[in-house]
Design a protein around this motif. Structure first.
Motif, PDB file in Angstrom:
ATOM      1  N   ILE A 194       0.834  -1.213   0.000  1.00 33.67           N
ATOM      2  CA  ILE A 194       0.000   0.000   0.000  1.00 33.67           C
ATOM      3  C   ILE A 194       0.864   1.256   0.000  1.00 33.67           C
ATOM      4  O   ILE A 194       0.550   2.243  -0.673  1.00 33.67           O
ATOM      5  N   TYR A 215      -1.862   6.515   7.447  1.00 30.07           N
ATOM      6  CA  TYR A 215      -2.777   6.100   6.381  1.00 30.07           C
ATOM      7  C   TYR A 215      -2.616   4.607   6.094  1.00 30.07           C
ATOM      8  O   TYR A 215      -3.618   3.882   5.977  1.00 30.07           O
ATOM      9  N   ALA A 219      -5.476   1.715   6.396  1.00 27.55           N
ATOM     10  CA  ALA A 219      -5.899   0.894   5.260  1.00 27.55           C
ATOM     11  C   ALA A 219      -5.687  -0.588   5.533  1.00 27.55           C
ATOM     12  O   ALA A 219      -6.571  -1.425   5.284  1.00 27.55           O
ATOM     13  N   LYS A 222      -8.242  -2.607   7.832  1.00 31.46           N
ATOM     14  CA  LYS A 222      -9.513  -3.079   7.275  1.00 31.46           C
ATOM     15  C   LYS A 222      -9.338  -4.452   6.644  1.00 31.46           C
ATOM     16  O   LYS A 222     -10.181  -5.336   6.817  1.00 31.46           O
ATOM     17  N   LEU A 249      -9.918   0.482  -2.915  1.00 31.59           N
ATOM     18  CA  LEU A 249      -8.622   1.161  -2.835  1.00 31.59           C
ATOM     19  C   LEU A 249      -8.191   1.695  -4.202  1.00 31.59           C
ATOM     20  O   LEU A 249      -7.773   2.852  -4.332  1.00 31.59           O
ATOM     21  N   ASN A 265     -15.911   5.667   1.214  1.00 33.47           N
ATOM     22  CA  ASN A 265     -14.783   4.764   0.936  1.00 33.47           C
ATOM     23  C   ASN A 265     -13.775   4.859   2.086  1.00 33.47           C
ATOM     24  O   ASN A 265     -13.164   5.897   2.306  1.00 33.47           O
ATOM     25  N   TRP A 266     -13.607   3.764   2.825  1.00 34.72           N
ATOM     26  CA  TRP A 266     -12.709   3.738   3.983  1.00 34.72           C
ATOM     27  C   TRP A 266     -11.288   4.166   3.621  1.00 34.72           C
ATOM     28  O   TRP A 266     -10.579   4.734   4.437  1.00 34.72           O
ATOM     29  N   PHE A 267     -10.865   3.889   2.368  1.00 34.79           N
ATOM     30  CA  PHE A 267      -9.480   4.138   1.961  1.00 34.79           C
ATOM     31  C   PHE A 267      -9.233   5.554   1.443  1.00 34.79           C
ATOM     32  O   PHE A 267      -8.098   5.909   1.144  1.00 34.79           O
ATOM     33  N   SER A 268     -10.269   6.355   1.320  1.00 31.67           N
ATOM     34  CA  SER A 268     -10.087   7.713   0.796  1.00 31.67           C
ATOM     35  C   SER A 268      -9.381   8.591   1.821  1.00 31.67           C
ATOM     36  O   SER A 268      -9.392   8.310   3.028  1.00 31.67           O
ATOM     37  N   ALA A 272      -9.791   8.535   5.993  1.00 29.64           N
ATOM     38  CA  ALA A 272      -8.633   8.257   6.853  1.00 29.64           C
ATOM     39  C   ALA A 272      -8.367   9.419   7.805  1.00 29.64           C
ATOM     40  O   ALA A 272      -8.077   9.212   8.998  1.00 29.64           O
TER      41      ALA A 272
END
Length: 450
Positions: A194, A215, A219, A222, A249, A265-268, A272
């Protein structure tokens, strides 16, 4: 017959010492082995390959076997490069689209171009050896949907090919980080993946480099929270590809991604920063950790003390305080209460006796704290018996006196049940659900009238 000699032999045999019981058993075993081997030998075929068992286990090189480790790494890299060359590149995909469009079969369905099986095979012959795997009867039948002419959509087929190519590319990309070469990624492997992916995601351009480590941690948690329920510290690459997290992602490559999509979106970056910002706001003493008192202000601040006690009893803490990684698990569980992994997390906290099920005692233990909070807020406490009956009616467990984790998951009411037991606000929402629904309907009607 010489009767005299026979009689002497008989008398001599009687005088001979008798064999012991052990000697008789040994003789019996010897005869059995002899006759069994003769019988087995008679059934033998001329093939003696069964005597040489092929090698099926190859141990991994030890840490001090540097040369073997390097050889393994190089051979894996060469293998992955070869697999990568077998995939369709952009030019070959464009050529495939051109051939499909050229061989479409009339009539069109709206604006959708179609192709029949005969033309499908013709395209397969012209597209080249790399495409051969996609032009099979099985794939054609899989994409066939009630077309009266027995055709499939060209766009659907092309998207299918694109998806397959993407999956293989991603698998190869993830496998490069699989240090052990066993089809798994450890936490550090996924962190490296990542971290190196961040510069390729335009939606993360605004992140400061000092925030990268937080970050990456956000990520990675999750993936591990949902895909590693047994907490083994590793995830199958196959599971990563099968879930939707990687799609979420890589969605951040879209430079025009809407604000609504970013918020969900959890990854945005906004998501974060929101989660990390909440953590910093809760950390009143600024020591980088959360105490029980600090965590009690999470969300609406209505989580019960008994539930928070269980969180700090069961979850990993440092001198009684929670770090960011443990906090992320807590947030993921409470924000995704419908998901089996989240229910498993909360169920473990509710199962105070570690029996693998919730009984009336467990339910009463947690609901008592809800009743106490209601008194503090000047509300009349609701009878536990009524709530208990409603919970069992909602879940419908196999055993009428016990609720298992699987019962909660199967009922599709796990989020409601857990909210009733751990959160005053969640219980209030459930208790006033009819009023809230009526209010929503009134608001909708007002909007329609205007």
């Amino acid at each position: 017959m010489d009767w005299k000699r026979s009689l002497r032999g008989r008398l001599a045999a009687r005088r001979a010492p008798k064999k012991s019981e052990q000697e008789l058993k040994d003789e019996e075993m010897e005869l059995f082995t002899k006759y069994y081997m003769e019988w087995k030998g008679g059934r033998k075929s001329g093939n003696t390959s069964y005597t040489n068992i092929p090698r099926f286990y190859y141990r991994l090189p030890a840490e001090d076997e540097v040369l073997l480790q390097k050889l393994r790494e190089e051979s894996r890299a060469v293998f992955l490069q070869r697999k990568s060359r077998e995939l369709l590149d952009n030019e070959e995909l464009q050529n495939l689209w051109f051939l499909l469009d050229k061989h479409q079969t009339s009539p069109m369905v709206g604006e959708e171009a179609m192709i029949n099986y005969e033309n499908f095979l013709k395209v397969g012959e012209k597209a080249g050896s790399k495409c051969k795997q996609f032009f099979t009867a099985k794939i054609f039948a899989k994409l066939l949907h009630n077309d009266p002419y027995g055709r499939i959509s060209i766009m659907q087929f092309f998207n299918y090919v694109m998806r397959k190519v993407w999956l293989h590319q991603t698998r190869i990309g993830l496998s490069l980080y699989d240090v052990a070469g066993q089809g798994y990624l450890r936490e550090s492997d996924l962190e490296n993946y990542i971290l190196e992916l961040i510069p390729t995601l335009p939606q993360l351009d605004g992140l400061e480099k000092s925030f990268y480590s937080f970050y990456v941690c956000t990520a990675v948690r999750k993936f591990f929270f949902f895909l590693d329920p047994l907490r083994t510290g590793k995830i199958k690459i196959q599971d990563i590809l099968a879930c939707s997290f990687l799609d979420d992602l890589l969605e951040l490559r879209d430079e025009e991604l809407s604000k609504e999509s970013q918020e969900t979106n959890w990854f945005s970056a906004p998501s974060a920063l929101r989660v990390y910002g909440q953590y910093l706001n809760l950390d009143k003493d600024h020591n980088g950790m959360l105490s029980k008192e600090e965590l009690s202000r999470y969300g609406t601040g209505t989580l019960t003390n008994i539930f928070l006690d269980r969180v700090f009893q069961e979850c990993l803490t440092y001198d009684g305080e929670m770090d960011y990684k443990t906090y992320l698990d807590f947030v993921l569980a409470l924000e995704n209460r419908k998901e089996p992994a989240a229910l498993q997390y909360i169920f473990k906290l509710l199962d105070i006796e570690n029996k693998g099920y919730l009984n009336v005692f467990s339910l009463n233990y947690f609901f008592r704290a809800i009743q106490e909070q209601m008194k503090i807020h000047g509300q009349e406490p609701v009878s536990f018996q009524d709530v208990k009956d409603e919970i069992f009616d909602m879940v419908k467990p196999k055993d009428p006196y016990k609720i298992s984790l699987q019962d909660l998951i199967n009922s599709s009411q796990g989020d409601t049940v857990t909210s009733i037991l751990i959160d005053l606000n969640g219980f209030w929402t459930y208790e006033n659900r009819e009023v809230l629904v009526a209010s929503d309907n009134d608001n909708t009607a007002d909007v329609d009238d205007t």
